[in-house]
Design a protein around this motif. Structure first.
Motif, PDB file in Angstrom:
ATOM      1  N   HIS A 113       0.843  -1.218   0.000  1.00 46.33           N
ATOM      2  CA  HIS A 113       0.000   0.000   0.000  1.00 46.33           C
ATOM      3  C   HIS A 113       0.866   1.250   0.000  1.00 46.33           C
ATOM      4  O   HIS A 113       0.627   2.204   0.723  1.00 46.33           O
ATOM      5  N   ASP A 116      -0.756   4.694  -0.366  1.00 44.04           N
ATOM      6  CA  ASP A 116      -1.416   5.355   0.773  1.00 44.04           C
ATOM      7  C   ASP A 116      -0.444   5.351   1.952  1.00 44.04           C
ATOM      8  O   ASP A 116      -0.175   4.314   2.557  1.00 44.04           O
TER       9      ASP A 116
ATOM     10  N   GLY B  75      -0.131  13.076  -0.625  1.00 45.43           N
ATOM     11  CA  GLY B  75       0.160  12.446  -1.901  1.00 45.43           C
ATOM     12  C   GLY B  75       1.089  13.248  -2.786  1.00 45.43           C
ATOM     13  O   GLY B  75       1.204  12.975  -3.979  1.00 45.43           O
TER      14      GLY B  75
END
Lengths: 170, 523
Positions: A113, A116, B75
């Motif tokens: 992952h 994330d 992000g």
């Protein structure tokens, strides 16, 4: 001793040398350096090495500081806290040094992952390298107590002289 | 286990970063307070820089970690790649700085210790200096008082000794190595007859009459360092000589070499005269006693001789040789009796009547009796009789006899020069309460060698048969009987200090007291 005689003032053009002949090569070099071999390119690992060397330097400095405190023989709680601070910070530097080394060896495919960040996981099977990486990631568990000791040391010093009169020595 | 979540590490990283900032800043804050509390303390300053560097390091680290976590959560991983090198570089730089500051501790502490030691020494020196300054101030304060006290004492002492020097009736002098007089008190100038200006050119060699005395004076001072009761004669400016009793002390420099002398000289001339007079009066007294005894013893046989001679004269004719021989016996016996009577007068064995007398009257009586005779001898009489002088108590007959004796002596003194002047002066010395009767002639004067003997009985310079040598001795006895003094000057010193030839006899008699009762002194 007979001194050479100077008949009269020299003309100005005779006394001044033209600057152009020796300044010209320097100017050309500055304008067109080409591949000057004196300049060295610092590649990517250099930053890490410098950082690691800084940790080692920090360890050396802390050790030196610790020994000097003991040598000078200052007594009191503050100095004791300061010595502990040195010890804990040496430990943190070692942790950090090892952690940085472990981080270099770890590869992105060993994480799940990875898109994330908060859900990222270190994939098994757990090796020593991975355990070290994981534990050293929590180096704040060492450095924070170290800084707490520094704070306590400063506060102890202050408490010890709090009741003394303020001002310069006369 | 297939995988381990990284969230705990992320959480610890974020919380720890914030805690780092908090603790490092708290440490820096207390270190700052330390420097404020004791600005001169190097250790606090040093620790403040250490904590400051650590705070900077913590910020660089925490900020980098927090930013990375935040960007990763959001992000924006690519953006972090942009910041990462700066964050890492700055963090490395801060870490090196902290290390450098810590390494500096050793040198800093050494310097601090050295400075502290110096400061402690300086402080000690300052304390000692302050203590010394206080002591010095105290001393200075007392010193001023002491100096003032000593100066006052010295001034008082100087004044006292200056007064002693100036007011002394004896000569006080200071002389240098060459015997030159450096300083002399006013009594010294007066004694020698010099002025203060002339003292500068004066020396002991000139003052001492006998040259040998200077050498003796110098040698005794050289040998003993002092001189006591040295009898010497000083020559006055006018050439006359005074007898002095000299005491002196040698003056030395720091090396002990004689650099001069200081001395005190007492004029003994008056004392010597008095002593001579005393000796003379003692002699006269003993002679008088002897004379009185002899006179008494001789008086009786003389009376018998005279009586028998006169009785026998009745038995013979005046033209006879025996009668004439008896006349000679009678005459000589009478002469002998007169001598005996004079001796008795001299020895004060004869009676006298005391009454208040006018001195001028006594002189006038004598002048009246002798005036004619003096005139015949070309002697001019000058009377300078003071008016209103007090009376004297005494025997008029005897005092007249004294003046008469003096006139006779004066007359004989001027005989060889066929005349002269005879001065009679009377005056009153109120200070001593004495009446002075002076008889001065301008005769040849009395030689110095016989001056001391003129009052001796039977001493005479007259040819044989012209005087018995009892005139002055009798006069002396009479004046003594009147509690007076008879003085003689030859040559005579005049009031203007000049001397003239001749002789002056001065009878100094006590003035009669107002209520004195005249008396009779029995024989």
């Amino acid at each position: 001793m007979k001194l050479p005689t100077v008949s009269a003032r020299q003309p100005a053009e005779n006394r001044r040398q033209p600057a152009l002949p020796w300044m010209l090569p320097i100017a050309l070099l500055l304008c067109f350096p080409g591949e000057a071999l004196a300049l060295q390119v610092h590649g990517e690992p250099e930053g890490l090495y410098v950082h690691q060397m800084a940790h080692l330097h920090f360890i050396f400095a802390l050790g030196y500081f610790f020994l000097d405190i003991r040598r000078t023989g200052f007594s009191g709680k503050g100095w004791l806290f300061l010595q502990f601070f040195c010890g804990v910070m040496v430990l943190w530097n070692l942790v950090a040094f090892i952690g940085h080394q472990a981080e270099v060896l770890i590869t992105p495919d060993q994480f799940a992952h990875s898109e994330d960040y908060l859900r990222m996981r270190l994939l098994g099977p757990l090796s020593l390298q991975k355990v070290i990486y994981y534990l050293t990631k929590m180096d704040h568990l060492v450095i924070v107590p170290g800084l707490l000791l520094l704070f306590l040391a400063m506060r102890s010093f202050y408490k010890s002289i709090e009741n003394e009169p303020t001002g310069r020595k006369k | 286990m297939n995988s381990i979540p990284l969230l705990p590490t992320i959480a610890i990283d974020m919380i720890g970063s914030m805690a780092n900032i908090v603790f490092s800043f708290l440490a820096a804050y207390y270190a700052y307070k330390l420097t404020r509390k004791q600005p001169d303390n190097f250790l606090w300053s040093y620790l403040f820089y250490v904590t400051l560097a650590i705070a900077a390091f913590c910020i660089s680290r925490a900020a980098g970690h927090l930013l990375k976590n935040i960007l990763y959560v959001l992000g924006n991983r690519d953006l972090w790649k942009v910041f990462a090198p700066y964050s890492g570089g700055f963090n490395t730089l801060c870490m090196i700085s902290v290390s450098a500051v810590m390494i500096f501790y050793h040198q800093g502490v050494q310097a601090y210790e050295a400075v502290e030691q110096k400061a402690a020494k300086l402080q000690q020196s300052k304390i000692r200096l302050a203590r010394a300054a206080r002591a010095l101030k105290e001393l200075n304060l007392h010193l001023e008082e002491k100096v003032e006290e000593r100066t006052a004492e010295l001034s008082e002492s100087e004044k006292k000794f200056r007064h002693l020097f100036t007011a002394s009736k004896d000569m006080v002098f200071f002389a240098d190595t060459y015997h030159a007089i450096v300083e002399m008190n006013p009594s010294g100038w007066e004694m020698l007859g010099y002025t203060h200006e002339e003292i500068a050119a004066l020396s002991l060699t000139r003052i001492f009459k006998n040259e040998g005395d200077v050498a003796t004076y110098a040698s005794i001072l050289e040998r003993d360092g002092y001189l006591i009761d040295f009898e010497a004669e000083f020559a006055k400016k006018d050439g006359s000589v005074i007898d002095v009793l000299l005491s002196a002390t040698a003056l030395y420099d720091e090396k002990g070499a004689v650099i001069g002398s200081e001395g005190i000289a007492k004029d003994l001339t008056r004392l010597k005269t008095m002593m001579e007079q005393l000796v003379s009066s003692e002699k006269m007294a003993s002679v008088g006693q002897m004379a009185a005894g002899v006179a008494h013893e001789i008086n009786t046989p003389l009376g018998v001789i005279l009586g028998y001679a006169q009785l026998m004269m009745d038995d013979f004719e005046p033209d006879s040789e025996i009668y004439q021989n008896l006349q000679v016996i009678e005459r000589q016996t009478k002469a002998s009796r007169k001598i005996v009577a004079d001796l008795l007068k001299y020895s004060r064995q004869s009676g006298s009547v005391r009454e208040n007398l006018d001195p001028n009257e006594i002189v006038s009586d004598v002048v009246a009796v002798t005036g004619h005779n003096l005139n015949l001898n070309h002697i001019d009489v000058h009377l300078e009789l003071a008016e209103g002088i007090p009376t004297i108590t005494g025997d008029a007959e005897k005092l007249r006899q004294v003046v008469m004796n003096l006139v006779n002596n004066a007359q004989q003194a001027m005989e060889s020069q066929k005349g002269g002047d005879l001065y009679f002066t009377t005056r009153y010395d109120a200070r001593r309460s004495r009446v002075l009767i002076e008889v001065r002639d301008t005769g040849k004067g009395i030689p110095e060698k016989v001056k001391a003997r003129i009052f001796d009985p039977f001493f005479t310079t007259k040819p044989v048969g012209k005087g018995t040598g009892l005139g002055l001795s009798v006069s002396y006895g009479i004046i003594q009987e009147h509690d007076g003094v008879i003085e003689v000057e030859s040559p005579v010193r005049m009031p203007d200090n000049t001397t003239v030839p001749g002789t002056l006899f001065r009878l100094v008699l006590p003035a009669a007291r107002e209520n004195a009762v005249p008396s009779f002194k029995p024989e």
